[in-house]
Design a protein around this motif. Structure first.
Motif, short mmCIF file in Angstrom:
data_model
loop_
_atom_site.label_atom_id
_atom_site.label_comp_id
_atom_site.label_asym_id
_atom_site.label_seq_id
_atom_site.Cartn_x
_atom_site.Cartn_y
_atom_site.Cartn_z
N UNK A 24 16.46 -1.39 0.51
CA UNK A 24 17.36 -2.54 0.50
C UNK A 24 16.60 -3.83 0.79
N UNK A 25 15.65 -3.77 1.74
CA UNK A 25 14.89 -4.98 2.06
C UNK A 25 13.98 -5.38 0.90
N UNK A 26 13.27 -4.40 0.31
CA UNK A 26 12.31 -4.70 -0.74
C UNK A 26 13.01 -5.17 -2.02
N UNK A 27 14.07 -4.47 -2.41
CA UNK A 27 14.79 -4.84 -3.64
C UNK A 27 15.54 -6.16 -3.47
N UNK A 28 16.01 -6.42 -2.26
CA UNK A 28 16.76 -7.65 -2.01
C UNK A 28 15.91 -8.85 -1.67
N UNK A 29 14.58 -8.67 -1.59
CA UNK A 29 13.71 -9.79 -1.22
C UNK A 29 13.55 -10.75 -2.40
N UNK A 30 13.25 -12.03 -2.11
CA UNK A 30 13.14 -13.01 -3.19
C UNK A 30 12.09 -12.62 -4.22
N UNK A 31 12.43 -12.72 -5.49
CA UNK A 31 11.52 -12.46 -6.59
C UNK A 31 10.84 -13.77 -6.99
N UNK A 32 9.82 -13.71 -7.86
CA UNK A 32 9.32 -12.49 -8.50
C UNK A 32 8.23 -11.79 -7.68
N UNK A 33 8.14 -10.48 -7.88
CA UNK A 33 7.02 -9.70 -7.38
C UNK A 33 6.22 -9.21 -8.59
N UNK A 34 4.92 -9.07 -8.40
CA UNK A 34 4.07 -8.62 -9.51
C UNK A 34 4.55 -7.27 -10.04
N UNK A 35 4.90 -6.36 -9.14
CA UNK A 35 5.47 -5.06 -9.50
C UNK A 35 6.74 -4.90 -8.67
N UNK A 36 7.93 -5.11 -9.26
CA UNK A 36 9.16 -4.96 -8.47
C UNK A 36 9.24 -3.58 -7.82
N UNK A 37 9.71 -3.56 -6.59
CA UNK A 37 9.78 -2.30 -5.84
C UNK A 37 10.60 -1.25 -6.59
N UNK A 38 11.72 -1.66 -7.15
CA UNK A 38 12.58 -0.71 -7.86
C UNK A 38 11.85 -0.10 -9.06
N UNK A 39 11.02 -0.89 -9.73
CA UNK A 39 10.27 -0.37 -10.86
C UNK A 39 9.24 0.66 -10.41
N UNK A 40 8.56 0.37 -9.29
CA UNK A 40 7.56 1.31 -8.81
C UNK A 40 8.21 2.63 -8.39
N UNK A 41 9.36 2.55 -7.70
CA UNK A 41 10.04 3.76 -7.27
C UNK A 41 10.59 4.52 -8.48
N UNK A 42 11.00 3.81 -9.52
CA UNK A 42 11.48 4.49 -10.73
C UNK A 42 10.38 5.32 -11.38
N UNK A 43 9.13 4.88 -11.23
CA UNK A 43 8.01 5.67 -11.73
C UNK A 43 7.68 6.85 -10.82
N UNK A 44 8.21 6.81 -9.58
CA UNK A 44 7.96 7.88 -8.63
C UNK A 44 6.87 7.52 -7.65
N UNK A 45 7.24 7.40 -6.38
CA UNK A 45 6.25 7.09 -5.36
C UNK A 45 5.48 8.33 -4.98
#
Length: 245
Positions: A24-45
């Motif tokens: 919740x903190x990472x996804x809700x943090x101000x963008x942009x991020x070079x690699x959005x947290x949700x995208x990285x987790x979608x690939x599998x941490x």
């Protein structure tokens, strides 16, 4: 007995009960991020070093998150930080340098206050980057064609094949959407064992293969799978050493 840490910066895999709050903190943090947290987790941490997720704890709760990944690139890529606090940026930089695979420099694509903090932490400016959004035609696919298996976050539903290697990263993948032009390669090191136990199987175990490194055998099971590939396996490996009905 071991107690979970309550203060300081720690690996998220050491405090798995904080995964949802970190999300919740990472996804809700101000963008942009070079690699959005949700995208990285979608690939599998992965806790073997492909995804490096660090969290700041205060009184046992996550207050800030930093993430980087280094699965297929010659660099460890800084995905993002939810705080531009100088001490947090310095601590994350030092830890990423420690955790990164040998010979892989850290690479960050940032601007604003965080850029200044990373420069203070030891980064040097390499170049100026301009990014653009790509909007290919058609509806986006709802799931990744291939992912790391992730013990912190729920995976997608559907008919995926699972590749497992004892004491190493595992993967889930859709065989219809991998190993094709414009698609990612099929993950995993193989099927026949080369020193470790290899499994490929359906989510409900109704069919699959098991490679045994000591026996140097490949076991195949399922209603139709053994018959479908019996000819090819016999040609490659010889006659079966065991049969079970």
């Amino acid at each position: 007995m071991d107690l979970e840490p309550r203060e300081g910066v720690h690996n998220l895999y050491g405090v798995p009960d904080q995964a949802e709050r970190a999300w919740k903190i990472a996804v809700g943090s101000p963008a942009p991020h070079a690699v959005p947290y949700a995208e990285m987790i979608a690939d599998g941490a992965s806790d073997e070093g492909a995804a490096l997720i660090q969290v700041q704890l205060e009184d046992g709760l996550v207050t800030a998150v930093a993430w980087a990944h280094c699965d297929a690139q010659p660099f460890t890529i800084v995905g993002g930080l939810t705080s531009d606090d100088a001490a947090f940026a310095r601590a994350r930089t030092a830890r990423w340098r420690h955790d990164s695979r040998p010979g892989r420099p850290l690479l960050a694509e940032v601007g604003g206050p965080l850029r200044a903090r990373l420069l203070e932490a030891g980064f040097t400016e390499a170049t100026t980057v301009r990014s653009y959004h790509c909007h290919p035609p058609g509806a986006p696919e709802p799931t990744r064609p291939a992912q790391f298996l992730d013990c912190l976050h729920d995976g997608p539903p559907g008919e995926f094949v699972y590749w497992l290697d004892w004491q190493h990263d595992g993967y889930r993948y859709d065989p219809r959407r991998t190993d094709a032009p414009g698609r990612p390669p099929r993950p995993g090191k193989g099927t026949h064992p080369d020193g470790d136990y290899y499994l490929r199987l359906a989510h409900d175990l109704r069919r699959g293969t098991f490679g045994h490194p000591w026996e140097q055998t490949l076991t195949v099971w399922g209603r139709a799978l053994p018959t479908a590939i019996a000819g090819d396996l016999t040609e490659l490996l010889g006659e079966p050493v065991r049969r079970r009905n």
